[in-house]
Scaffold this motif. Structure first.
Motif, PDB file in Angstrom:
ATOM      1  N   TYR A  16       0.809  -1.222   0.000  1.00 50.94           N
ATOM      2  CA  TYR A  16       0.000   0.000   0.000  1.00 50.94           C
ATOM      3  C   TYR A  16       0.841   1.270   0.000  1.00 50.94           C
ATOM      4  O   TYR A  16       0.308   2.363  -0.163  1.00 50.94           O
TER       5      TYR A  16
ATOM      6  N   GLY B 253      -1.183   1.622  -3.279  1.00 49.98           N
ATOM      7  CA  GLY B 253      -1.940   2.620  -2.535  1.00 49.98           C
ATOM      8  C   GLY B 253      -3.241   2.977  -3.225  1.00 49.98           C
ATOM      9  O   GLY B 253      -4.283   3.157  -2.575  1.00 49.98           O
TER      10      GLY B 253
ATOM     11  N   ALA C 138      -5.667   0.177  -2.624  1.00 48.78           N
ATOM     12  CA  ALA C 138      -6.180   0.219  -1.245  1.00 48.78           C
ATOM     13  C   ALA C 138      -7.239   1.309  -1.100  1.00 48.78           C
ATOM     14  O   ALA C 138      -8.268   1.110  -0.423  1.00 48.78           O
ATOM     15  N   LEU C 139      -7.017   2.456  -1.710  1.00 52.08           N
ATOM     16  CA  LEU C 139      -7.989   3.544  -1.651  1.00 52.08           C
ATOM     17  C   LEU C 139      -9.282   3.153  -2.350  1.00 52.08           C
ATOM     18  O   LEU C 139     -10.385   3.385  -1.827  1.00 52.08           O
TER      19      LEU C 139
ATOM     20  N   GLU D 266     -11.221   0.725  -0.231  1.00 51.24           N
ATOM     21  CA  GLU D 266     -11.831   1.379   0.926  1.00 51.24           C
ATOM     22  C   GLU D 266     -13.065   2.173   0.521  1.00 51.24           C
ATOM     23  O   GLU D 266     -14.094   2.149   1.221  1.00 51.24           O
TER      24      GLU D 266
ATOM     25  N   TYR E 202       0.053   5.725   5.432  1.00 52.05           N
ATOM     26  CA  TYR E 202      -1.199   6.467   5.290  1.00 52.05           C
ATOM     27  C   TYR E 202      -2.278   5.684   4.543  1.00 52.05           C
ATOM     28  O   TYR E 202      -3.462   5.833   4.837  1.00 52.05           O
ATOM     29  N   LEU E 203      -1.884   4.857   3.591  1.00 57.46           N
ATOM     30  CA  LEU E 203      -2.861   4.103   2.809  1.00 57.46           C
ATOM     31  C   LEU E 203      -2.958   2.646   3.271  1.00 57.46           C
ATOM     32  O   LEU E 203      -3.421   1.783   2.534  1.00 57.46           O
ATOM     33  N   ARG E 204      -2.564   2.401   4.507  1.00 57.38           N
ATOM     34  CA  ARG E 204      -2.649   1.054   5.074  1.00 57.38           C
ATOM     35  C   ARG E 204      -4.111   0.681   5.293  1.00 57.38           C
ATOM     36  O   ARG E 204      -4.857   1.409   5.941  1.00 57.38           O
ATOM     37  N   PRO E 205      -4.534  -0.461   4.749  1.00 60.28           N
ATOM     38  CA  PRO E 205      -5.917  -0.890   4.967  1.00 60.28           C
ATOM     39  C   PRO E 205      -6.243  -1.002   6.451  1.00 60.28           C
ATOM     40  O   PRO E 205      -5.455  -1.508   7.245  1.00 60.28           O
TER      41      PRO E 205
ATOM     42  N   LEU F 132      -6.471   6.132   5.809  1.00 62.49           N
ATOM     43  CA  LEU F 132      -7.114   5.630   4.590  1.00 62.49           C
ATOM     44  C   LEU F 132      -8.623   5.854   4.647  1.00 62.49           C
ATOM     45  O   LEU F 132      -9.235   6.251   3.648  1.00 62.49           O
ATOM     46  N   HIS F 133      -9.221   5.610   5.795  1.00 64.52           N
ATOM     47  CA  HIS F 133     -10.669   5.826   5.952  1.00 64.52           C
ATOM     48  C   HIS F 133     -11.030   7.268   5.592  1.00 64.52           C
ATOM     49  O   HIS F 133     -11.974   7.517   4.826  1.00 64.52           O
TER      50      HIS F 133
ATOM     51  N   ALA G 164     -10.474   8.194   1.847  1.00 66.08           N
ATOM     52  CA  ALA G 164     -11.559   7.694   1.007  1.00 66.08           C
ATOM     53  C   ALA G 164     -12.771   8.624   1.077  1.00 66.08           C
ATOM     54  O   ALA G 164     -13.420   8.887   0.053  1.00 66.08           O
TER      55      ALA G 164
END
Length: 323
Positions: A131, A137, A140-141, A144, A298-301, A306-307, A310
């Motif tokens: 990610y 990344g 992952a985005l 999410e 920052y884009l870690r699930p 990330l939340h 999104a």
């Protein structure tokens, strides 16, 4: 001041990387990029097919010249299920722009702009943090966003549309690469509106990528600009960006970017440093909660950053949680 400046330069050299120092490998031979039609909804299929063939050819050339790791990376990128708007594998001209989702049918488009040490060899994978790569990344985005809103008409773009500096380089301290990237980003966004003219566009910009976005945003029409792990945007406050977009900033609790002094120092015909901290209270950005992660998280699930990114990408500003 001499000692302070030296400390600033060293700190900035360390802090620009998303996952550690110096990750490049020797460049492999690559074909000239394909001739592509102008961007439009009608030409997307043609562009995707031409770039898929170019990536496959580049993978073959890399394997033939002994660049096995590069060949393996490119072979994964050449999967016909993937969609690339642009590709150039030549040394010094590397570009890879991937679309996740239905670009022509999107009502929101998020562009992920990566920072230093982003390259073809790490477009998808980087250690145990996929990610933290441009494509990983972006995926992952996208996942999410779809988890939050399963029927969302959204496309996410992994935009390696410029040549990011190496972490251990003087380029990472100045705006030269960012100026080049900003010109490319402005041109790219103009092309996007030929594909999806009614879509709202968000820029999500990491580390040195935030410098690129800061240089570009005054001349492009975007709904949101979100920066994370940013060393500064090259300005002293949000209003200096010259944009009507909502401007967001986040910083993880363990991000070493806070070691970089937020200065701008004239140095011959350029400037060293990128100005004020965009997460600072006086800057004027909307700060979003980014959790306790580090510079590459920052884009870690599953993470709060990330939340919130999104939500920003979808224009759901009132739902974003704040630091």
């Amino acid at each position: 001041m001499g000692g302070r400046l030296r400390m600033a330069l060293v700190a900035a050299l360390v802090a620009g990387t998303p996952a550690g120092p110096g990750v490049g490998v020797a460049e492999a031979a690559a074909p000239n990029p394909p001739t592509l039609p102008a961007m439009s909804a009608a030409t997307l299929g043609e562009r995707y097919a031409a770039n898929q063939r170019a990536i496959a050819e580049a993978a073959g050339l890399a394997r033939d010249t002994g660049h096995t790791a590069r060949a393996d990376h490119l072979a994964r990128m050449a999967d016909p299920a993937r969609s690339f708007l642009a590709f150039d594998g030549r040394a010094g001209r590397v570009r890879a722009v991937e679309v996740i989702g239905d670009l022509a049918g999107a009502d929101r488009i998020a562009i992920v702009v990566p920072g230093s040490d982003s390259d073809l060899d790490h477009f998808d994978t980087r250690g145990n943090k996929p990610y933290s790569t441009p494509a990983g990344g972006a995926r992952a985005l996208y996942d999410e966003i779809r988890a939050q809103e399963p029927n969302a008409r959204v496309a996410v773009i992994a935009w390696l549309g410029y040549s990011p500096p190496r972490t251990i380089s003087l380029d990472v301290l100045t705006t030269g690469r960012a100026d080049d990237g900003a010109r490319e980003l402005r041109r790219f966004v103009a092309g996007l509106y030929a594909v999806a003219p009614a879509a709202g566009v968000s820029l999500l910009c990491h580390s040195y990528g935030s410098v690129v976005c800061g240089r570009a945003v005054s001349r492009i029409d975007v709904a949101d600009l979100a920066v994370f792990g940013s060393p500064g945007l090259g300005v002293d406050e949000r209003d200096d960006l010259g944009t009507g977009a909502r401007v967001w900033a986040g910083r993880g609790g363990s991000d070493w970017i806070d070691l970089v002094p937020n200065v701008r120092i004239p140095f011959f015909d350029t400037t060293v440093g990128f100005g004020a901290d965009p997460t600072g209270g006086g800057f004027g950005a909307r700060e979003f909660a980014a959790g306790g992660g580090g510079h590459s998280d920052y884009l870690r699930p599953g993470g709060p950053a990330l939340h919130n990114l999104a939500l920003i990408a979808r224009g759901r500003a009132t739902e974003v949680t704040h630091a």
